[in-house]
Design a protein around this motif. Structure first.
Motif, PDB file in Angstrom:
ATOM      1  N   UNK A  36     -36.173 -38.152  -2.953  1.00 23.73           N
ATOM      2  CA  UNK A  36     -35.208 -38.814  -3.819  1.00 23.73           C
ATOM      3  C   UNK A  36     -35.872 -39.416  -5.028  1.00 23.73           C
ATOM      4  N   UNK A  37     -35.118 -40.269  -5.715  1.00 23.86           N
ATOM      5  CA  UNK A  37     -35.584 -40.954  -6.922  1.00 23.86           C
ATOM      6  C   UNK A  37     -35.886 -42.406  -6.564  1.00 23.86           C
ATOM      7  N   UNK A  38     -37.067 -42.867  -6.946  1.00 17.20           N
ATOM      8  CA  UNK A  38     -37.476 -44.237  -6.647  1.00 17.20           C
ATOM      9  C   UNK A  38     -38.269 -44.781  -7.824  1.00 17.20           C
ATOM     10  N   UNK A  39     -38.229 -46.084  -8.011  1.00 19.06           N
ATOM     11  CA  UNK A  39     -39.007 -46.700  -9.072  1.00 19.06           C
ATOM     12  C   UNK A  39     -40.460 -46.869  -8.635  1.00 19.06           C
ATOM     13  N   UNK A  63     -46.756 -21.465   7.897  1.00 16.20           N
ATOM     14  CA  UNK A  63     -45.399 -21.949   8.143  1.00 16.20           C
ATOM     15  C   UNK A  63     -45.107 -23.053   7.128  1.00 16.20           C
ATOM     16  N   UNK A  64     -44.018 -22.895   6.381  1.00 19.84           N
ATOM     17  CA  UNK A  64     -43.676 -23.836   5.312  1.00 19.84           C
ATOM     18  C   UNK A  64     -42.195 -24.179   5.364  1.00 19.84           C
ATOM     19  N   UNK A  65     -41.906 -25.412   4.969  1.00 16.70           N
ATOM     20  CA  UNK A  65     -40.525 -25.791   4.740  1.00 16.70           C
ATOM     21  C   UNK A  65     -40.106 -25.421   3.330  1.00 16.70           C
ATOM     22  N   UNK A  66     -38.856 -25.762   2.994  1.00 13.46           N
ATOM     23  CA  UNK A  66     -38.313 -25.404   1.680  1.00 13.46           C
ATOM     24  C   UNK A  66     -38.671 -26.418   0.610  1.00 13.46           C
ATOM     25  N   UNK A  67     -39.157 -27.578   1.005  1.00 14.98           N
ATOM     26  CA  UNK A  67     -39.563 -28.602   0.056  1.00 14.98           C
ATOM     27  C   UNK A  67     -38.483 -29.635  -0.206  1.00 14.98           C
ATOM     28  N   UNK A  68     -38.918 -30.834  -0.572  1.00 14.66           N
ATOM     29  CA  UNK A  68     -38.002 -31.907  -0.942  1.00 14.66           C
ATOM     30  C   UNK A  68     -38.561 -32.606  -2.179  1.00 14.66           C
ATOM     31  N   UNK A  69     -37.694 -32.868  -3.152  1.00 14.12           N
ATOM     32  CA  UNK A  69     -38.136 -33.427  -4.428  1.00 14.12           C
ATOM     33  C   UNK A  69     -38.329 -34.938  -4.305  1.00 14.12           C
ATOM     34  N   UNK A  70     -39.457 -35.409  -4.796  1.00  9.71           N
ATOM     35  CA  UNK A  70     -39.729 -36.842  -4.924  1.00  9.71           C
ATOM     36  C   UNK A  70     -39.970 -37.127  -6.400  1.00  9.71           C
ATOM     37  N   UNK A  71     -39.190 -38.038  -6.953  1.00 12.16           N
ATOM     38  CA  UNK A  71     -39.328 -38.418  -8.354  1.00 12.16           C
ATOM     39  C   UNK A  71     -39.546 -39.925  -8.429  1.00 12.16           C
ATOM     40  N   UNK A  72     -40.640 -40.317  -9.077  1.00  5.13           N
ATOM     41  CA  UNK A  72     -40.976 -41.733  -9.219  1.00  5.13           C
ATOM     42  C   UNK A  72     -40.879 -42.089 -10.695  1.00  5.13           C
ATOM     43  N   UNK A  73     -39.988 -42.991 -11.018  1.00  6.85           N
ATOM     44  CA  UNK A  73     -39.795 -43.397 -12.411  1.00  6.85           C
ATOM     45  C   UNK A  73     -40.668 -44.608 -12.723  1.00  6.85           C
ATOM     46  N   UNK A  74     -41.082 -44.688 -13.975  1.00  2.58           N
ATOM     47  CA  UNK A  74     -41.954 -45.804 -14.397  1.00  2.58           C
ATOM     48  C   UNK A  74     -41.135 -47.005 -14.839  1.00  2.58           C
TER      49      UNK A  74
END
Length: 125
Positions: free
Chosen positions: A10-13, A114-125
């Motif tokens: 997810x999106x986190x500061x 073996x791999x998953x599909x990935x999950x987006x991590x977004x860190x805002x400044x």
């Protein structure tokens, strides 16, 4: 073979926390080394953290030591990545990976099959 599904991105500061989860199928989960990798746009996939199938020893990239913690629950076929004190440079797609019956933990993405599909991590400044 084991199927892997990540969640929790997810999106986190900056300075915040996230916990990623990876659910694995199959009855032999406890025989797999588990790892988290990440890939930022335009960059190669890089090792973040790993946990051994024998005894649960853990390994971390220098860039995340002291901030991230990998853990596993063999009874639930789950592996987790607790990410604290997040920085904008942690922004990437995070992937769960598995490799069975290894002698040593591998930090090379090409080793894992073996791999998953990935999950987006977004860190805002």
């Amino acid at each position: 073979q084991v199927q892997l599904v990540e969640s929790g991105g997810g999106l986190v500061k900056a300075g915040g926390s996230l916990r990623l989860s990876c659910a694995a199928s199959g009855r032999t989960f406890s025989s797999y080394d588990m790892a988290w990798f990440r890939q930022a746009p335009g960059k190669e996939r890089e090792f973040v953290a790993g946990i051994r199938w024998t005894g649960g020893a853990t390994y971390y990239a220098d860039s995340v030591k002291g901030r991230f913690t990998i853990s596993r629950d063999n009874a639930k076929n789950m592996v987790y990545l607790q990410m604290n004190s997040l920085k904008p440079e942690d922004t990437a797609v995070y992937y769960c990976a598995a490799l069975q019956y290894t002698a040593v933990i591998s930090m090379r993405a090409g080793t894992y099959d073996n791999w998953g599909q990935g999950t987006q991590v977004t860190v805002s400044s």
